[in-house]
Design a protein around this motif. Structure first.
Motif, short mmCIF file in Angstrom:
data_model
loop_
_atom_site.label_atom_id
_atom_site.label_comp_id
_atom_site.label_asym_id
_atom_site.label_seq_id
_atom_site.Cartn_x
_atom_site.Cartn_y
_atom_site.Cartn_z
N ASN A 98 77.92 41.28 27.91
CA ASN A 98 77.11 41.49 28.45
C ASN A 98 76.02 40.22 29.11
O ASN A 98 75.39 40.50 29.81
CB ASN A 98 75.93 42.00 28.04
CG ASN A 98 75.91 43.30 28.39
OD1 ASN A 98 75.83 43.94 29.13
ND2 ASN A 98 74.07 43.21 28.61
N ARG A 99 76.41 39.07 28.54
CA ARG A 99 75.66 38.40 28.75
C ARG A 99 75.90 37.65 29.80
O ARG A 99 75.08 37.10 30.76
CB ARG A 99 75.57 37.28 27.50
CG ARG A 99 74.72 35.67 28.05
CD ARG A 99 75.29 34.63 26.84
NE ARG A 99 74.42 32.90 27.07
CZ ARG A 99 75.18 32.30 28.30
NH1 ARG A 99 76.43 32.70 28.58
NH2 ARG A 99 74.55 30.90 27.72
N ALA A 100 77.20 37.26 29.69
CA ALA A 100 77.85 36.82 31.14
C ALA A 100 77.36 37.70 32.52
O ALA A 100 77.11 37.03 33.98
CB ALA A 100 79.14 36.51 31.19
N SER A 101 77.70 38.58 31.83
CA SER A 101 77.32 39.89 33.20
C SER A 101 76.06 39.94 33.66
O SER A 101 75.98 40.47 35.01
CB SER A 101 77.64 41.30 32.87
OG SER A 101 77.62 42.28 34.02
N ALA B 18 68.44 30.35 33.73
CA ALA B 18 68.00 29.75 32.51
C ALA B 18 67.28 29.76 31.24
O ALA B 18 68.34 29.04 30.05
CB ALA B 18 66.91 28.27 32.76
N ALA B 19 66.75 30.40 30.96
CA ALA B 19 66.21 31.71 29.49
C ALA B 19 67.78 31.84 28.48
O ALA B 19 68.44 32.14 27.30
CB ALA B 19 64.58 32.14 29.46
N GLY C 186 70.32 33.29 25.34
CA GLY C 186 71.42 35.03 25.73
C GLY C 186 72.15 34.87 24.17
O GLY C 186 72.99 33.98 24.25
N LYS C 187 72.04 36.11 24.13
CA LYS C 187 73.54 36.39 23.03
C LYS C 187 73.94 37.82 23.41
O LYS C 187 72.93 38.64 23.68
CB LYS C 187 73.10 36.41 21.41
CG LYS C 187 72.72 34.52 21.65
CD LYS C 187 72.71 34.78 19.73
CE LYS C 187 72.48 33.14 19.17
NZ LYS C 187 71.94 33.31 17.95
N ALA C 188 74.93 38.07 23.13
CA ALA C 188 76.16 39.77 23.55
C ALA C 188 76.17 39.95 21.64
O ALA C 188 77.46 40.79 21.86
CB ALA C 188 76.63 39.64 24.42
N ASP C 189 75.76 39.24 20.72
CA ASP C 189 76.15 39.37 19.36
C ASP C 189 75.68 40.48 18.55
O ASP C 189 76.71 40.61 18.15
CB ASP C 189 76.61 38.25 18.70
CG ASP C 189 74.86 37.80 18.35
OD1 ASP C 189 74.43 38.13 19.18
OD2 ASP C 189 74.55 36.89 17.52
N VAL D 285 72.00 43.08 22.98
CA VAL D 285 72.45 43.65 24.07
C VAL D 285 72.41 44.45 24.90
O VAL D 285 71.59 44.09 26.22
CB VAL D 285 74.19 44.22 24.36
CG1 VAL D 285 74.83 44.86 25.61
CG2 VAL D 285 75.13 43.47 23.77
N ALA D 286 71.42 45.34 24.23
CA ALA D 286 69.67 46.33 25.04
C ALA D 286 68.59 45.21 25.45
O ALA D 286 68.64 45.31 27.36
CB ALA D 286 69.63 47.08 23.98
N GLN D 287 68.28 43.93 25.27
CA GLN D 287 67.21 43.19 25.24
C GLN D 287 67.94 42.84 27.01
O GLN D 287 67.57 42.52 27.59
CB GLN D 287 67.01 41.76 24.84
CG GLN D 287 66.32 42.69 24.11
CD GLN D 287 66.01 40.84 22.30
OE1 GLN D 287 66.73 40.62 22.52
NE2 GLN D 287 65.74 41.45 21.26
#
Length: 279
Positions: free
Chosen positions: A163-166, A242-243, A248-251, A256-258
């Protein structure tokens, strides 16, 4: 045209049924809602399997296209096997999408859904070309639609893996929209510095004939604040990107929701800019 170069009525029915099945599946894919899944999600297994299903779709679509590229055309039994092979491959890809849990991110699900929908739509187009084109030889249109299916299937390797990459991809696309809109406004402003420059005069009136195409005084008063908002949007999206890249994490489901919330907020930028440009 020779009868051998025309599919039999039974074969036509098989292909028409396949089109109807795929259209129904396409509608379900686009309407499918995310489901909660308490099972442990194996990301590597998911992507390996999804990639394999896309390869099979490409192979089955190629088989069907080649079978209808020149006489003699397949008999109804052979066409039924080809149809079932392609249908099962597409169903496998759709099933993989349904297995992707909500906890992996709605933005990621949208990107995968879009990729699968594009493959299904391309497959439908290929079958419709086969049904509508005289089958004396492989037509240019059939070649193009077959290649379109290949291209759609190959894009699985370019899909974001989490989700981070998406979300990064989505926000970057929105940033591109903002940049394009800002450039358009800056160009319009530059053109208006000398409104009648390089404009042919009206032969009868001796005056420029397209004055309405230029900014009015009221428009010019609004132009600066509008461009200011666009520049602020551009700067803000850059900082968000940039942030996300840095932090960013999807762990976890919360992270993921953020990320999904960020994508939803950024999504509001594009239609608002379109409204400005259409005013």
């Amino acid at each position: 045209m020779d009868a051998a170069a025309r599919p039999s009525e039974e074969v036509v029915v098989v292909l028409q049924n396949l089109v109807r099945t795929l259209r129904s599946l396409l509608g379900r894919i686009r309407e499918e809602e995310a489901r909660e899944n308490n099972e442990v999600f194996n990301q590597q297994c998911f992507w390996d399997t999804l990639g394999q299903t896309f390869k099979v779709i490409s192979q089955e679509a190629t088989k069907l296209s080649l079978a209808f590229s020149k006489p003699p055309l397949p008999l109804v039994e052979d066409c039924q096997k080809l149809s079932e092979g392609l249908q099962n491959a597409v169903l496998a890809a759709a099933t993989m999408y349904c297995w992707l849990p909500k906890s992996q991110g709605m933005t990621l699900r949208k990107s995968i859904r879009g990729a699968i929908a594009e493959v299904v739509d391309g497959t439908i187009q290929l079958i419709e070309v086969i049904l509508s084109t005289p089958l004396q030889s492989l037509s240019q249109e059939q070649l193009m639609t077959t290649g379109g299916v290949w291209e759609s299937c190959e894009q699985v390797s370019c899909l974001p893996r989490d989700n981070r990459a998406s979300v990064l991809l989505v926000i970057t696309e929105y940033l591109g929209v903002v940049k394009d809109a800002l450039e358009e406004m800056e160009q319009a402003q530059a053109d208006n510095m000398n409104p009648f420059n390089d404009v042919l005069e009206d032969e009868e009136l001796g005056a420029p004939s397209n004055q309405d195409a230029y900014w009015s005084e009221a428009d010019q008063q609004l132009l600066a604040p509008c461009m200011g908002l666009m520049k602020a949007s551009k700067a803000c999206l850059k900082k968000v990107i940039a942030a996300v890249k840095a932090h960013g994490k999807a762990d976890t489901p919360e992270h993921v929701a953020q990320l999904d919330d960020l994508a939803d907020i950024a999504n509001e930028v594009s239609p608002r800019l379109q409204n400005w440009l259409q005013c």
